[in-house]
Design an enzyme around this catalytic site. Structure first.
Site, PDB file in Angstrom:
ATOM      1  N   ARG A 150     -28.655 -37.682 -18.172  1.00  0.00           N
ATOM      2  CA  ARG A 150     -30.002 -37.112 -18.063  1.00  0.00           C
ATOM      3  C   ARG A 150     -30.871 -37.945 -17.134  1.00  0.00           C
ATOM      4  O   ARG A 150     -30.863 -39.170 -17.155  1.00  0.00           O
ATOM      5  CB  ARG A 150     -30.629 -37.051 -19.457  1.00  0.00           C
ATOM      6  CG  ARG A 150     -32.072 -36.519 -19.496  1.00  0.00           C
ATOM      7  CD  ARG A 150     -33.105 -37.603 -19.542  1.00  0.00           C
ATOM      8  NE  ARG A 150     -34.456 -37.080 -19.801  1.00  0.00           N
ATOM      9  CZ  ARG A 150     -35.547 -37.812 -19.822  1.00  0.00           C
ATOM     10  NH1 ARG A 150     -35.471 -39.109 -19.607  1.00  0.00           N
ATOM     11  NH2 ARG A 150     -36.725 -37.253 -20.071  1.00  0.00           N
ATOM     12  N   VAL A 151     -31.648 -37.265 -16.298  1.00  0.00           N
ATOM     13  CA  VAL A 151     -32.634 -37.904 -15.433  1.00  0.00           C
ATOM     14  C   VAL A 151     -34.002 -37.335 -15.792  1.00  0.00           C
ATOM     15  O   VAL A 151     -34.167 -36.118 -15.859  1.00  0.00           O
ATOM     16  CB  VAL A 151     -32.334 -37.634 -13.943  1.00  0.00           C
ATOM     17  CG1 VAL A 151     -33.440 -38.236 -13.067  1.00  0.00           C
ATOM     18  CG2 VAL A 151     -30.979 -38.203 -13.559  1.00  0.00           C
ATOM     19  N   GLY A 152     -34.963 -38.202 -16.046  1.00  0.00           N
ATOM     20  CA  GLY A 152     -36.311 -37.755 -16.378  1.00  0.00           C
ATOM     21  C   GLY A 152     -37.180 -37.598 -15.148  1.00  0.00           C
ATOM     22  O   GLY A 152     -36.701 -37.562 -14.012  1.00  0.00           O
ATOM     23  N   ASP A 153     -38.478 -37.547 -15.382  1.00  0.00           N
ATOM     24  CA  ASP A 153     -39.410 -37.321 -14.274  1.00  0.00           C
ATOM     25  C   ASP A 153     -39.698 -38.567 -13.465  1.00  0.00           C
ATOM     26  O   ASP A 153     -40.094 -38.489 -12.302  1.00  0.00           O
ATOM     27  CB  ASP A 153     -40.725 -36.744 -14.807  1.00  0.00           C
ATOM     28  CG  ASP A 153     -41.486 -37.738 -15.689  1.00  0.00           C
ATOM     29  OD1 ASP A 153     -40.829 -38.480 -16.447  1.00  0.00           O
ATOM     30  OD2 ASP A 153     -42.721 -37.769 -15.630  1.00  0.00           O
ATOM     31  N   THR A 208     -46.632 -40.300 -16.998  1.00  0.00           N
ATOM     32  CA  THR A 208     -45.804 -40.846 -18.066  1.00  0.00           C
ATOM     33  C   THR A 208     -45.775 -39.837 -19.205  1.00  0.00           C
ATOM     34  O   THR A 208     -46.741 -39.102 -19.419  1.00  0.00           O
ATOM     35  CB  THR A 208     -46.364 -42.197 -18.561  1.00  0.00           C
ATOM     36  OG1 THR A 208     -45.512 -42.719 -19.600  1.00  0.00           O
ATOM     37  CG2 THR A 208     -47.775 -42.067 -19.112  1.00  0.00           C
ATOM     38  N   THR A 211     -43.016 -45.130 -19.987  1.00  0.00           N
ATOM     39  CA  THR A 211     -42.706 -45.438 -18.586  1.00  0.00           C
ATOM     40  C   THR A 211     -43.844 -46.230 -17.949  1.00  0.00           C
ATOM     41  O   THR A 211     -45.005 -45.919 -18.170  1.00  0.00           O
ATOM     42  CB  THR A 211     -42.541 -44.125 -17.793  1.00  0.00           C
ATOM     43  OG1 THR A 211     -41.505 -43.367 -18.381  1.00  0.00           O
ATOM     44  CG2 THR A 211     -42.222 -44.399 -16.335  1.00  0.00           C
ATOM     45  N   GLY A 246     -40.676 -36.405 -19.839  1.00  0.00           N
ATOM     46  CA  GLY A 246     -40.256 -36.102 -18.483  1.00  0.00           C
ATOM     47  C   GLY A 246     -39.554 -34.777 -18.320  1.00  0.00           C
ATOM     48  O   GLY A 246     -39.626 -34.155 -17.254  1.00  0.00           O
TER      49      GLY A 246
END
Length: 352
Positions: free
Chosen positions: A240-243, A263, A212, A266
Site C-alpha cells: 500500500r502507498v498512501g498520499d 496529513t 505524517t 491518505g
C-alpha cells in the site's frame, strides 16, 4: 488642450504603474521580516527547529526540509514517522517520503521503502541523481543502497509488539473488504467475493497512528520547498502507498505562490490532491487559511467524516491550517518557526 491631454497621459501612466507594482508584489515576498519560515504538521517541534537552523544559517529550503524531516525520522515522531512503527499485515515497517523544489518543480519520491531509515534522503537522491520522479519497493531500496545509504532493520521491539497484539486480536482492525472469510473476525487468508454490500467499518485512522510529517520551508528570498515522511497506516496491506509521497496530495509547492502539505487518511485524501488544490487557491488570491479550508471542504463533500488536515504558506510569510472534524480530531496542532521567535511554537486550529 495639449497640456490637458499630456496631463491625462501622465496620470494614466502613473495609475498603470501603480497597478503593475501591486500585481508584481503579489507574486514576490512583501516583507523580509516575515521570512524565513518553517511550518510543519503536528507538534513536531524538533523537526521545525532542525529546519530553521538550516535556513537561519543560509541553507536552502531543500536542505531545510530534508534536515527537518530527517530529524522526525530519527525521533520516530509519534511512532508514525521513521523506523519501528506502523507495521503492515506481515509485520514489516516500510517508509514513504517525497521532496519538492518549488523553484524548479523537481520532485523526488519513494514508497514502500524497506531497510533504509532515511526515507526523505532517498527521495532527494531520486530527484538529484535520476531522471525519474518516483521509485517504489525493493527497487527503491536497492537504489538507496547504491547511493550509499545504510541498510538497517526497520523493525523494533515496539513494532513487533504492535504486530503481535494485532495478530492476537484476530487481525483487527484491517483494511480488507468484500472478501471471505469475514475480515472483521479473521486474519484470512482472504479470497474475493462478489455481491456483498460494502459495510462501512470504522478504520483505526486517528491522531495516534497517522501523524505524517509534512513540512514547508521558505527562505528570505521567497524560494520554497516542501517534503513529507511517514511509515504509513498501521496494519496496511503490504504494498500500500498512501498520499504522503504523491505529488499534489502529500505536498506541493510553487515558488511564485506558496506551498501546502497534508496529513491524515491518505487512502481518502490522495483522491482529491488537497495540497495541489490549496496552492492553486492561493494562486487565485486566497489567503493560506482560506486555501486550506477550501481544500478540506472539497473532501468533506464526499467523505464527511474523514480524518485529515492541511497546512499552507504563501511566499509573503503568511500561513494557516485547517482540519476536518472527525472522531479523535477536534483541533489540529502544527509547528511554526519564524523571525522573532526564540524557538518553534505550536499553534492550534479548530476543525471544520
Amino acid at each position: 488642450m495639449g497640456a490637458s491631454v499630456c496631463g491625462i497621459s501622465v496620470l494614466y501612466l502613473w495609475v498603470l504603474a501603480g497597478l503593475l507594482c501591486r500585481v508584481e508584489s503579489s507574486v514576490r515576498p512583501q516583507s523580509d521580516a516575515l521570512l524565513p519560515l518553517v511550518i510543519n504538521t503536528w507538534s513536531f517541534q524538533n523537526a521545525a527547529e532542525a529546519a530553521w537552523r538550516v535556513l537561519n544559517s543560509g541553507g536552502s529550503p531543500l536542505d531545510a526540509v530534508e534536515q527537518g524531516c530527517t530529524q522526525c525520522e530519527i525521533d520516530q515522531c509519534d511512532g508514525t514517522v521513521g523506523y519501528g512503527g506502523s507495521p503492515d499485515e506481515a509485520g514489516e515497517t516500510t517508509l514513504d517520503a517525497m521532496i519538492m523544489n518549488g523553484k524548479t518543480m523537481e520532485i523526488g519520491a519513494v514508497a514502500n521503502l524497506k531497510r533504509i531509515k532515511n526515507a526523505i534522503g532517498v527521495a532527494r537522491a531520486v530527484m538529484e541523481h535520476t531522471r525519474h520522479t518516483f521509485l517504489v519497493g525493493e527497487s527503491a531500496s536497492l537504489f538507496a543502497e547504491s547511493m550509499g545509504f545504510t541498510c538497517e532493520d526497520l523493525t523494533t521491539n515496539k513494532s513487533f509488539s504492535i504486530y503481535s497484539k494485532w495478530i492476537d486480536q484476530e487481525c483487527q482492525p484491517n483494511f480488507r473488504k468484500n472478501v471471505i472469510p469475514d475480515p472483521s473476525k479473521s486474519c484470512g487468508p482472504y479470497k474475493p467475493i462478489r455481491g456483498l454490500e460494502d459495510v462501512k467499518v470504522h478504520k483505526e485512522i486517528n491522531i495516534n497512528n497517522h501523524d505524517t510529517i509534512g513540512m514547508i520551508a521558505i527562505d528570505k528570498n521567497g524560494d520554497i520547498a516542501v517534503g513529507t515522511s511517514t511509515n504509513g497506516a498501521s496494519h496496511k496491506i503490504p504494498g500500500r502507498v498512501g498520499d504522503s509521497p504523491i505529488p499534489g496530495a502529500g505536498a506541493y509547492a510553487v515558488n511564485a505562490v506558496g506551498g501546502a502539505s497534508a496529513t491524515g487518511d491518505g487512502d481518502v485524501m490522495m483522491r482529491f490532491l488537497p495540497s495541489y488544490q490549496a496552492v492553486e487557491y492561493m494562486r487565485l488570491g486566497a489567503d493560506p487559511t482560506a486555501a486550506c479550508q477550501k481544500a478540506i471542504q472539497r473532501i468533506q463533500k464526499y467523505v464527511p467524516e474523514f480524518f485529515g488536515a492541511v497546512i499552507c504558506a504563501n511566499i509573503t510569510g503568511s500561513y494557516g491550517a485547517a482540519c476536518n472534524k472527525a472522531p479523535g480530531l477536534l483541533k489540529f496542532h502544527f509547528s511554526v518557526f519564524k523571525p522573532g521567535l526564540p524557538h518553534s511554537q505550536v499553534e492550534v486550529v479548530d476543525c471544520l
